[in-house]
Design an enzyme around this catalytic site. Structure first.
Site, PDB file in Angstrom:
ATOM      1  N   GLY A   1     -57.157 -24.054  -0.172  1.00  0.00           N
ATOM      2  CA  GLY A   1     -56.961 -25.110   0.808  1.00  0.00           C
ATOM      3  C   GLY A   1     -57.240 -24.628   2.221  1.00  0.00           C
ATOM      4  O   GLY A   1     -57.211 -23.421   2.503  1.00  0.00           O
ATOM      5  N   ALA A   2     -57.507 -25.591   3.117  1.00  0.00           N
ATOM      6  CA  ALA A   2     -57.787 -25.249   4.509  1.00  0.00           C
ATOM      7  C   ALA A   2     -57.254 -26.322   5.452  1.00  0.00           C
ATOM      8  O   ALA A   2     -57.795 -26.535   6.532  1.00  0.00           O
ATOM      9  CB  ALA A   2     -59.298 -25.070   4.714  1.00  0.00           C
ATOM     10  N   GLY A   3     -56.180 -26.996   5.040  1.00  0.00           N
ATOM     11  CA  GLY A   3     -55.575 -28.025   5.871  1.00  0.00           C
ATOM     12  C   GLY A   3     -54.420 -27.488   6.697  1.00  0.00           C
ATOM     13  O   GLY A   3     -54.325 -26.284   6.961  1.00  0.00           O
TER      14      GLY A   3
ATOM     15  N   THR B   1     -45.403 -34.582   7.643  1.00  0.00           N
ATOM     16  CA  THR B   1     -46.124 -34.113   6.470  1.00  0.00           C
ATOM     17  C   THR B   1     -47.483 -34.796   6.387  1.00  0.00           C
ATOM     18  O   THR B   1     -47.895 -35.513   7.302  1.00  0.00           O
ATOM     19  CB  THR B   1     -45.282 -34.321   5.190  1.00  0.00           C
ATOM     20  OG1 THR B   1     -45.924 -33.678   4.098  1.00  0.00           O
ATOM     21  CG2 THR B   1     -45.074 -35.790   4.881  1.00  0.00           C
TER      22      THR B   1
ATOM     23  N   LYS C   1     -50.086 -33.686  10.171  1.00  0.00           N
ATOM     24  CA  LYS C   1     -49.700 -32.410  10.779  1.00  0.00           C
ATOM     25  C   LYS C   1     -50.587 -31.992  11.952  1.00  0.00           C
ATOM     26  O   LYS C   1     -50.131 -31.304  12.869  1.00  0.00           O
ATOM     27  CB  LYS C   1     -49.671 -31.305   9.718  1.00  0.00           C
ATOM     28  CG  LYS C   1     -48.529 -31.465   8.713  1.00  0.00           C
ATOM     29  CD  LYS C   1     -48.408 -30.263   7.810  1.00  0.00           C
ATOM     30  CE  LYS C   1     -47.211 -30.399   6.885  1.00  0.00           C
ATOM     31  NZ  LYS C   1     -46.960 -29.182   6.098  1.00  0.00           N
TER      32      LYS C   1
ATOM     33  N   ASP D   1     -43.260 -24.339   8.994  1.00  0.00           N
ATOM     34  CA  ASP D   1     -43.920 -24.038   7.722  1.00  0.00           C
ATOM     35  C   ASP D   1     -44.191 -22.547   7.552  1.00  0.00           C
ATOM     36  O   ASP D   1     -44.053 -22.007   6.457  1.00  0.00           O
ATOM     37  CB  ASP D   1     -45.241 -24.805   7.603  1.00  0.00           C
ATOM     38  CG  ASP D   1     -45.042 -26.226   7.104  1.00  0.00           C
ATOM     39  OD1 ASP D   1     -43.989 -26.508   6.503  1.00  0.00           O
ATOM     40  OD2 ASP D   1     -45.936 -27.060   7.320  1.00  0.00           O
TER      41      ASP D   1
ATOM     42  N   GLY E   1     -42.737 -24.720  -5.013  1.00  0.00           N
ATOM     43  CA  GLY E   1     -42.755 -25.393  -3.722  1.00  0.00           C
ATOM     44  C   GLY E   1     -41.390 -25.708  -3.157  1.00  0.00           C
ATOM     45  O   GLY E   1     -41.237 -25.836  -1.935  1.00  0.00           O
TER      46      GLY E   1
END
Length: 275
Positions: A132-134, A69, A73, A110, A241
């Site tokens: 987000g963009a991770g 996590t 990642k 994921d 989540g």
């Protein structure tokens, strides 16, 4: 203190921070339910210690692998074999596991975990917004590309990073800063850390969303984020989540321990996770 018995199989979840992780509860519940003689725990691994962690665990025959996590990642890809070409597709892993030949390989559950709770919806050709963009956003965008959705708007602190991800996954759309007004969308996904305990809140005006929109927040601590609370006040369909967490964990559990988890006990598991 040694948390396990030598010779007993075990797996872990690694991250920094990691104390909030519910993965040990999930996997521990399934291990107990199936009567498997194995352990699962959380291990805080700082970025500077990631290489040493994998070197140590690689030499331990009892270690089956680890869930990965934030913030590892992407970096964890450098410590595993990429037999599934994850680097060229999703670009991030959330699982490192020991293969039958002893090699350490990377995988990503994921994308499948994200899709499972919304498999009954049809978003084909419909607009989607991703925040987000991770690493988590990469898995979400990978899944969205497979779902043949309409234009995708990525909201991120750095719009150029969001634009690059759209290009990577062949998605039509645009990238905007987090401060931009929310466009109408059939699906809104928070794939960032905003709204998580200890992080700044995610302040969005959801009024542009139609009444049949779905709001999906990957954050699970707290379970009802401000985003989901606002969506519930509007009467919108929501996905929290925990649903993705359990779905991706189920895929990882089978890969780590070689047996399917007892998903028929999901209600009992959810009660445990929300107690």
């Amino acid at each position: 203190m040694n948390f396990r018995t030598p010779g007993r199989l075990y797996a872990e979840v690694i991250g920094d921070p990691i104390a909030h992780s519910k993965s040990p509860l999930i996997h521990g519940f399934w291990l107990a339910a199936l009567g498997l003689d194995a352990d699962y725990r959380a291990a805080r691994v700082a970025p500077a210690d990631l290489s040493a962690y994998f070197a140590d665990r690689r030499a331990d025959p009892d270690w089956r692998g680890c869930n990965v996590t934030i913030p590892h990642k992407l970096a964890a890809l450098d410590h595993v074999e990429d037999r599934g070409d994850v680097r060229a597709t999703i670009g991030a892993i959330n699982l490192a596991m020991r293969a039958e030949d002893g090699a350490l390989i990377g995988a990503n559950t994921d994308a499948g975990g994200f899709y499972a709770p919304i498999a009954g919806f049809d978003f084909s050709g419909k607009p989607v917004v991703v925040i987000g963009a991770g690493g988590a956003a990469r898995a979400v965008l990978f899944a969205l590309a497979k779902m043949d959705v309409g234009p995708v708007t990525v909201l991120n602190r750095t719009p150029l990073k969001g634009a690059a991800l759209l290009s990577t996954f062949g998605l039509k759309g645009r990238a905007l800063p987090l401060t931009a007004a929310l466009p109408p969308a059939a699906l809104l996904v928070n794939a960032g850390a905003l709204g998580m305990t200890g992080q700044p809140s995610l302040d969005l005006d959801l009024s542009p969303l139609p009444d049949d929109a779905v709001v999906y927040d990957l954050v699970y601590a707290p379970l009802e984020t401000d985003l989901l609370a606002q969506a519930n006040d509007r009467g919108l369909e929501t996905v929290d989540g925990l649903e993705m967490l359990v779905a991706q964990a189920a895929l990882a559990f089978e890969l780590l321990f070689g047996v399917e988890p007892p998903r028929e006990r999901d209600d009992e598991l959810r009660e445990l996770l929300t107690a």
